[in-house]
Design a protein around this motif. Sequence first.
Motif, PDB file in Angstrom:
ATOM      1  N   SER A 197     -39.502 -34.590  10.203  1.00 51.39           N
ATOM      2  CA  SER A 197     -39.885 -34.564  11.625  1.00 51.39           C
ATOM      3  C   SER A 197     -38.784 -33.826  12.399  1.00 51.39           C
ATOM      4  O   SER A 197     -37.666 -33.673  11.910  1.00 51.39           O
ATOM      5  CB  SER A 197     -40.021 -35.986  12.158  1.00 51.39           C
ATOM      6  N   GLN A 198     -39.113 -33.409  13.605  1.00 51.32           N
ATOM      7  CA  GLN A 198     -38.143 -32.668  14.428  1.00 51.32           C
ATOM      8  C   GLN A 198     -36.934 -33.544  14.760  1.00 51.32           C
ATOM      9  O   GLN A 198     -35.804 -33.073  14.794  1.00 51.32           O
ATOM     10  CB  GLN A 198     -38.829 -32.165  15.712  1.00 51.32           C
ATOM     11  N   GLU A 358     -46.977 -35.674   7.571  1.00 55.87           N
ATOM     12  CA  GLU A 358     -46.454 -35.583   8.935  1.00 55.87           C
ATOM     13  C   GLU A 358     -47.336 -34.679   9.810  1.00 55.87           C
ATOM     14  O   GLU A 358     -47.629 -35.003  10.948  1.00 55.87           O
ATOM     15  CB  GLU A 358     -45.019 -35.029   8.871  1.00 55.87           C
ATOM     16  N   HIS A 359     -47.762 -33.525   9.273  1.00 55.78           N
ATOM     17  CA  HIS A 359     -48.508 -32.544  10.089  1.00 55.78           C
ATOM     18  C   HIS A 359     -49.954 -32.380   9.619  1.00 55.78           C
ATOM     19  O   HIS A 359     -50.648 -31.484  10.067  1.00 55.78           O
ATOM     20  CB  HIS A 359     -47.802 -31.187  10.045  1.00 55.78           C
TER      21      HIS A 359
END
Length: 447
Positions: A197-198, A358-359
């Motif tokens: 994640s960012q 996650e995406h």
Amino acid sequence: MEQKDIAVGLDIGTTKIVAMIGKKNEYGKVEIVGIGKSRSLGVHRGVVNNITQTIQSIQQAIQEAEADSGQKIKDVVVGIAGQHIRSLQHSDYITRPNPEEVIDAEDIHSLCNQVHKLVMLPGEEIIHVLPQEYKVDGQAEIKEPIGMYGGRLEANFHVVVGQVSSIRNIGRCVKSAGLDLSAVTLEPLASANAVLSQEEKEAGVALIDIGGGTTDLAIFKDGIIRHTAVIPFGGNVITEDIKEGCSIIEKQAELLKIKFGSAWPGENKDNEIVSIPGLRGREPKEITLKNLSKIIHARVVEIIEQVYLEIKNYGHEDQKKKLIGGLVLTGGGAQLKHLKQLVEYITGMDTRIGFPNEHLAGNNDSETTSPMYATAVGLVMNSLETSKSSFQEEAVLKEKEPEPVKVAEEAETEREEPQVQVEQPKPRKSIFDKWAEKFKDFLDNAE
């Protein structure tokens, strides 16, 4: 659906070749529409060592993905790894001709281009040039210099280098399988896109992708890639050790590792025994699970210590470079039982297993969210991102285009002077497109 709406990632691994087809849904999430995989026969430790077998494996994976999705695949994004990959830090600068104008993408492109001209060792080629921080007229720690005024633009770069012959061989295999190679991406970068994640990238995190032939490492801090490495050990050396240590065939060793393997010997009792059928009428073999996990443990510790050494080389012990996000394990090897606990014990860092969901859109098959598909999902995401950015750039340029014909007509009517020709500005290509073109030319000339 046309090929431009979908993206295809081709993960050429040591144990398996995966072709994955994905597209963006209306919420901006990636939806996997097809997946095909085949046994990888011509690849050893991430490097192609049998062209014919690799081509056949690629074709098999592609056919399976096409049948699964009903799409025809034309071009693919390929992941590259292998023990020949190394990375280095480099600083470079350009002096801008007109400091009164703001810095634009063209300046950054010419700065990156300058790094591409670095003289490498014989037989090596630059794969990625990744800017870290910029300096404008001596002002440091600038993350995004576009739109600023300045005469001297400087940057620190993370440069990823690989062997020309290995890259060329992968290109040859993809072309011979009847496909176009749209880009080459370093596998740890692709895996990182899929599972991190960012927030983790900002806090500082190390991604460890344990594959069959290699273990890939990517370290992020402040949202920027800081260090990459490829360690030439993976799940296959564990299987090899089991095969030697228990005197059984490779197929049985692999099954033993997957079904009963554990990285923590203390978990198994002495009386837990697994019986393996003997070859061609021979007596079955009995193997204690404690011995099995001791063999696995010894090799896994070696792999983790190599990775930890790379993390120390990056400077993890320095307070400023501390990885608050800890470690993320992904890849097929991350599915080994009790691996997370062992990694935490050896490194003393927080660890989690990274799943590439996650995406991904929620309706994707549970199979695609397995850690072993992290690289393939990341390649699909990279491909979708780059095609989107180049599409947006074209749209912006179309809005800005002047009408050249009117200028020419006005020149004629006002005075009888030679006709003024105004050329249409050519659509500016993104750094990625230019690099992909150079890479294609390089492959074409190589043949």
